[in-house]
Design a protein around this motif. Structure first.
Motif, PDB file in Angstrom:
ATOM      1  N   VAL A  55     -69.144  39.544-151.391  1.00 20.61           N
ATOM      2  CA  VAL A  55     -69.071  40.872-150.787  1.00 20.61           C
ATOM      3  C   VAL A  55     -69.224  40.755-149.268  1.00 20.61           C
ATOM      4  CG1 VAL A  55     -70.197  43.125-150.624  1.00 20.61           C
ATOM      5  CG2 VAL A  55     -69.833  42.071-152.858  1.00 20.61           C
ATOM      6  N   ALA A  56     -70.023  39.797-148.824  1.00 19.84           N
ATOM      7  CA  ALA A  56     -70.223  39.637-147.386  1.00 19.84           C
ATOM      8  C   ALA A  56     -69.044  38.931-146.708  1.00 19.84           C
ATOM      9  CB  ALA A  56     -71.508  38.850-147.123  1.00 19.84           C
ATOM     10  N   LEU A  57     -68.431  37.994-147.404  1.00 13.36           N
ATOM     11  CA  LEU A  57     -67.444  37.121-146.766  1.00 13.36           C
ATOM     12  C   LEU A  57     -66.029  37.322-147.264  1.00 13.36           C
ATOM     13  CD1 LEU A  57     -69.492  33.824-147.203  1.00 13.36           C
ATOM     14  CD2 LEU A  57     -69.489  35.310-145.200  1.00 13.36           C
ATOM     15  N   GLY A  58     -65.868  38.109-148.326  1.00  9.01           N
ATOM     16  CA  GLY A  58     -64.587  38.123-149.010  1.00  9.01           C
ATOM     17  C   GLY A  58     -63.611  39.149-148.477  1.00  9.01           C
ATOM     18  N   ASP A  59     -62.983  38.867-147.401  1.00 10.35           N
ATOM     19  CA  ASP A  59     -61.860  39.684-146.965  1.00 10.35           C
ATOM     20  C   ASP A  59     -60.884  38.752-146.275  1.00 10.35           C
ATOM     21  OD1 ASP A  59     -61.935  40.272-143.751  1.00 10.35           O
ATOM     22  OD2 ASP A  59     -63.897  39.766-144.589  1.00 10.35           O
ATOM     23  N   ARG A  60     -59.768  39.309-145.889  1.00  8.53           N
ATOM     24  CA  ARG A  60     -58.711  38.507-145.276  1.00  8.53           C
ATOM     25  C   ARG A  60     -59.209  37.526-144.227  1.00  8.53           C
ATOM     26  NH1 ARG A  60     -53.170  41.614-144.082  1.00  8.53           N
ATOM     27  NH2 ARG A  60     -52.545  41.184-146.216  1.00  8.53           N
ATOM     28  N   TRP A  61     -60.066  38.005-143.330  1.00 13.44           N
ATOM     29  CA  TRP A  61     -60.293  37.263-142.091  1.00 13.44           C
ATOM     30  C   TRP A  61     -61.596  36.502-141.994  1.00 13.44           C
ATOM     31  CZ3 TRP A  61     -56.109  36.459-139.533  1.00 13.44           C
ATOM     32  CH2 TRP A  61     -55.095  37.432-139.500  1.00 13.44           C
ATOM     33  N   THR A  62     -62.628  36.988-142.637  1.00 12.11           N
ATOM     34  CA  THR A  62     -63.964  36.461-142.351  1.00 12.11           C
ATOM     35  C   THR A  62     -64.063  34.947-142.501  1.00 12.11           C
ATOM     36  OG1 THR A  62     -64.904  38.567-142.981  1.00 12.11           O
ATOM     37  CG2 THR A  62     -66.404  36.705-142.883  1.00 12.11           C
ATOM     38  N   LEU A  63     -63.559  34.415-143.599  1.00  9.69           N
ATOM     39  CA  LEU A  63     -63.677  32.974-143.783  1.00  9.69           C
ATOM     40  C   LEU A  63     -62.761  32.198-142.839  1.00  9.69           C
ATOM     41  CD1 LEU A  63     -64.159  32.833-147.643  1.00  9.69           C
ATOM     42  CD2 LEU A  63     -65.781  32.070-145.915  1.00  9.69           C
ATOM     43  N   LEU A  64     -61.673  32.816-142.447  1.00  8.79           N
ATOM     44  CA  LEU A  64     -60.812  32.165-141.454  1.00  8.79           C
ATOM     45  C   LEU A  64     -61.525  32.082-140.105  1.00  8.79           C
ATOM     46  CD1 LEU A  64     -57.387  33.779-142.396  1.00  8.79           C
ATOM     47  CD2 LEU A  64     -57.989  31.363-142.581  1.00  8.79           C
ATOM     48  N   VAL A  65     -62.236  33.141-139.776  1.00 12.94           N
ATOM     49  CA  VAL A  65     -63.009  33.117-138.532  1.00 12.94           C
ATOM     50  C   VAL A  65     -64.041  31.991-138.600  1.00 12.94           C
ATOM     51  CG1 VAL A  65     -64.741  34.378-137.197  1.00 12.94           C
ATOM     52  CG2 VAL A  65     -62.662  35.542-137.954  1.00 12.94           C
ATOM     53  N   LEU A  66     -64.689  31.861-139.728  1.00 12.42           N
ATOM     54  CA  LEU A  66     -65.698  30.808-139.866  1.00 12.42           C
ATOM     55  C   LEU A  66     -65.076  29.419-139.802  1.00 12.42           C
ATOM     56  CD1 LEU A  66     -68.016  32.441-142.507  1.00 12.42           C
ATOM     57  CD2 LEU A  66     -68.575  31.866-140.138  1.00 12.42           C
ATOM     58  N   LYS A  67     -63.916  29.273-140.390  1.00 11.87           N
ATOM     59  CA  LYS A  67     -63.216  27.997-140.290  1.00 11.87           C
ATOM     60  C   LYS A  67     -62.992  27.615-138.826  1.00 11.87           C
ATOM     61  CE  LYS A  67     -58.326  27.250-140.394  1.00 11.87           C
ATOM     62  NZ  LYS A  67     -58.182  26.722-139.133  1.00 11.87           N
ATOM     63  N   GLU A  68     -62.604  28.582-138.022  1.00 12.47           N
ATOM     64  CA  GLU A  68     -62.427  28.317-136.598  1.00 12.47           C
ATOM     65  C   GLU A  68     -63.751  27.932-135.952  1.00 12.47           C
ATOM     66  OE1 GLU A  68     -59.575  28.220-134.755  1.00 12.47           O
ATOM     67  OE2 GLU A  68     -58.583  28.352-136.698  1.00 12.47           O
ATOM     68  N   ALA A  69     -64.790  28.650-136.351  1.00  7.06           N
ATOM     69  CA  ALA A  69     -66.109  28.346-135.779  1.00  7.06           C
ATOM     70  C   ALA A  69     -66.495  26.896-136.090  1.00  7.06           C
ATOM     71  CB  ALA A  69     -67.155  29.306-136.329  1.00  7.06           C
ATOM     72  N   PHE A  70     -66.229  26.448-137.303  1.00  9.24           N
ATOM     73  CA  PHE A  70     -66.531  25.060-137.665  1.00  9.24           C
ATOM     74  C   PHE A  70     -65.649  24.081-136.888  1.00  9.24           C
ATOM     75  CE2 PHE A  70     -68.653  26.748-141.498  1.00  9.24           C
ATOM     76  CZ  PHE A  70     -69.822  26.004-141.426  1.00  9.24           C
ATOM     77  N   ALA A  71     -64.492  24.556-136.480  1.00 11.23           N
ATOM     78  CA  ALA A  71     -63.611  23.691-135.693  1.00 11.23           C
ATOM     79  C   ALA A  71     -64.018  23.688-134.224  1.00 11.23           C
ATOM     80  CB  ALA A  71     -62.161  24.142-135.846  1.00 11.23           C
ATOM     81  N   GLY A  72     -65.108  24.390-133.903  1.00  7.43           N
ATOM     82  CA  GLY A  72     -65.623  24.329-132.544  1.00  7.43           C
ATOM     83  C   GLY A  72     -65.280  25.523-131.677  1.00  7.43           C
ATOM     84  N   VAL A  73     -64.603  26.499-132.236  1.00  8.85           N
ATOM     85  CA  VAL A  73     -64.222  27.678-131.459  1.00  8.85           C
ATOM     86  C   VAL A  73     -65.440  28.574-131.243  1.00  8.85           C
ATOM     87  CG1 VAL A  73     -62.850  29.793-131.510  1.00  8.85           C
ATOM     88  CG2 VAL A  73     -61.838  27.623-132.233  1.00  8.85           C
ATOM     89  N   ARG A  74     -65.592  29.054-130.021  1.00  7.33           N
ATOM     90  CA  ARG A  74     -66.754  29.877-129.711  1.00  7.33           C
ATOM     91  C   ARG A  74     -66.423  31.140-128.946  1.00  7.33           C
ATOM     92  NH1 ARG A  74     -70.504  24.852-127.705  1.00  7.33           N
ATOM     93  NH2 ARG A  74     -70.509  23.832-129.754  1.00  7.33           N
ATOM     94  N   ARG A  75     -65.236  31.188-128.387  1.00  6.92           N
ATOM     95  CA  ARG A  75     -64.929  32.314-127.515  1.00  6.92           C
ATOM     96  C   ARG A  75     -64.026  33.324-128.197  1.00  6.92           C
ATOM     97  NH1 ARG A  75     -65.155  30.040-122.186  1.00  6.92           N
ATOM     98  NH2 ARG A  75     -63.770  31.638-121.419  1.00  6.92           N
ATOM     99  N   PHE A  76     -64.269  34.573-127.848  1.00  5.65           N
ATOM    100  CA  PHE A  76     -63.516  35.679-128.437  1.00  5.65           C
ATOM    101  C   PHE A  76     -62.008  35.439-128.382  1.00  5.65           C
ATOM    102  CE2 PHE A  76     -61.496  39.775-128.599  1.00  5.65           C
ATOM    103  CZ  PHE A  76     -62.232  40.487-129.515  1.00  5.65           C
ATOM    104  N   ASN A  77     -61.501  35.177-127.212  1.00  4.72           N
ATOM    105  CA  ASN A  77     -60.056  35.012-127.080  1.00  4.72           C
ATOM    106  C   ASN A  77     -59.523  33.813-127.852  1.00  4.72           C
ATOM    107  OD1 ASN A  77     -59.809  37.265-125.593  1.00  4.72           O
ATOM    108  ND2 ASN A  77     -59.261  36.252-123.673  1.00  4.72           N
ATOM    109  N   ALA A  78     -60.342  32.799-128.012  1.00  2.00           N
ATOM    110  CA  ALA A  78     -59.887  31.626-128.752  1.00  2.00           C
ATOM    111  C   ALA A  78     -59.734  31.964-130.233  1.00  2.00           C
ATOM    112  CB  ALA A  78     -60.867  30.474-128.567  1.00  2.00           C
TER     113      ALA A  78
END
Lengths: 155, 155
Positions: free
Chosen positions: B18-41
DNA sequence: CCGGGCCAGTCTCTTTTCGAGACCGAAGCT
DNA sequence: AGCTTCGGTCTCGAAAAGAGACTGGCCCGG
């Protein structure tokens, strides 16, 4: 239609997410792993709108994650996990581990025990060569065959 | 508003979903794990609408999965994984394993190698007592403390 | 052979969420 | 002052979600 195109990216995290990442799909699969096979059972267990369920089951069948077939004995159709679907179990168990750790203040609601064993199922991330347990920091990404292929396609 | 109430169920798979299950949330986290930190990135890597991204980052911060803070050096804010966020790595790796197996016809696009080792990261589901590798069929669910607590609440 | 139930699935209508893109204000440089 | 970059907001039309009624097959008891 931009979102669906993410599935074309050469990334094995993105592609499953585009297929499975919405409100209901993984919840439906969780029910399937719990032994649910009938339309009405999915519907009432989750409270999902019937038309939504119909759509999600159809997509899972299209992806080869579930099969729909006239039930073995009776006449009502049933939805069963394919091999491909079964392979998603670690994903749900990884979520479970995280849920137990971070979203279960009163302790785990359910233990997923190893049958005939006092132990419990746990997901671990380890190196398939040296066996060492790994975290995100130990990862060194490296291009693979699928990326080379995608690159060639672009050119 | 029925959907969000699923998070009240005593189930450690449902609550994270319920917290993570939508189109984008886990994709955002995947980016975070790839080192992304900035909004525009995040925005340009995923092609997510800016308002959507703003909303998702906010939710992740609310859940304590990311922290937002003025960047260590410059002035632009950055989003970083917390401990809780880091613990989601096995979920993404489990998805990756499945993606490599079932959605990567040309082979894995990226290998997640163990640094300084020829090995590769793999998720495994095993018994924490006897160490045996497990599948969905080896599971025997059993009520835990969190379920008892939830039951008491209902009564 | 008729009526009820149960089941899977569909249709309709309203509400919510999404997506695209313009817009804003705060630095930072020239 | 004027331009750019960056994080973030606003607006509005389009898509998806939710609820609930409806359909049609099938079986069962009478």
């Amino acid at each position: 239609m931009r979102y669906e195109q993410l599935a074309d990216l050469p990334c094995s995290i993105t592609r499953p997410l585009v297929a499975l990442g919405d409100r209901w799909t993984l919840l439906v699969l969780k029910e399937a792993f719990a032994g649910v096979r009938r339309f009405n059972a999915f519907q009432s267990n989750l409270g999902i709108p019937r038309s939504r369920l119909q759509d999600r089951l159809g997509r899972l069948v299209d992806h080869g994650i579930l099969v729909r077939r006239p039930a073995s004995d009776g006449e009502h159709p049933e939805y069963r996990l394919t091999r491909k679907g079964h392979d998603l179990y670690p994903v749900l168990m990884a979520l479970k581990d995280w849920g137990d750790t971070h979203m279960a203040p009163g302790g785990p609601p359910v233990h997923y025990r190893h049958r005939d064993c006092p132990g419990e199922a746990r997901v671990t991330l380890a190196c398939d060569h040296c066996g060492e347990v790994m975290t995100a920091h130990d990862i060194r990404p490296e291009a693979g065959a699928g990326l080379v292929a995608a690159g060639a396609e672009d050119a």
